[in-house]
Design an enzyme around this catalytic site. Sequence first.
Site, PDB file in Angstrom:
ATOM      1  CB  CYS A 254      14.340  71.575  20.331  1.00  0.00           C
ATOM      2  SG  CYS A 254      12.741  70.946  20.289  1.00  0.00           S
ATOM      3  NE  ARG A 259      16.058  67.829  19.479  1.00  0.00           N
ATOM      4  CZ  ARG A 259      17.015  68.264  18.668  1.00  0.00           C
ATOM      5  NH1 ARG A 259      18.194  68.013  18.653  1.00  0.00           N
ATOM      6  NH2 ARG A 259      16.550  69.014  17.717  1.00  0.00           N
TER       7      ARG A 259
END
Length: 304
Positions: A254, A259
């Site tokens: 990410c 994430r």
Amino acid sequence: MKLIKTLLVAGSLLLGTAHAAPSDFLVSTDWLEKNISDPKLRLIEVSVNPGVFERGHIQGATNFSWHTDLVDPVRRDIVSQQNFEKLLRNAGVNNDSTVVLYGDNNNWFAAWGAWVFDIYGVKNVKLLDGGRKKWEAENRPLTPVAIQHAAGNIKVGAANPKLRANLGDVVAVANKQSDAKLVDIRSADEYNGKVFAPAGVQELAIRAGHVPGAANVPWGQAVAADGTFKTVDELKKVYGAVGIDGSKPIITYCRIGERSSHTWFALSKLLGYDVRNYDGSWTEYGNAVGVPVSNPAGTVWGGK
């Protein structure tokens, strides 16, 4: 006999559409509230928003700050084996503890925590499915009072490099020197280079775009509206639609690795695929000199 066969087939169909062995990697909010007083349970919150733990947390939880507790304070690296063991012992974690991690933002940093726990070989670690979002939405109790557990005795193993990708691994995929599959879990605008990062964040890269060959599956496609993970069949469809079916090793990334750890958890723990998380992610790759970048939007850094 025919009736038994019919029941077995029906049962297998039900299992196929259920979550992947939730007791192995996930616990529900119901389960946690019922087992909150288990002396072998150690609950750890890893949230990103400052002060959220102090304002109210689940009973018995210990607060880990991802940017100081789970990383090296000087090098850009994860927490050392020695410091991680000390951190866990101070939180009362024993060798026979069941650790449940949860946090805000749909468990982004709780999943990062789960990844770090996995790197150091800590067993019996689970995520609270839905995290703080679901717990709060169900009006379950929170307390501002933090408790101090007796020191634990856990022994942490050496880091497992097979769960972590580095810049060289990703460049090899970009240059078609590796058959690993890349999954970019950022938003479509980040992936296409329209924006360098989500609004308001501090970590930026000089280049916008994505690693050539990476498939874009934003992390949110792995969860339902209440923040819980989708079923195994649903997850397989989400990732299978872009050619991610577990037949090849997978690398998730990410912007800073948090994430992507959420997607790492879905692909690795729930689907059982061979997955590494690239925690250098776009803040390393997008600032590296001489690496190939795909930038459909053509955005150029202006130094502003």
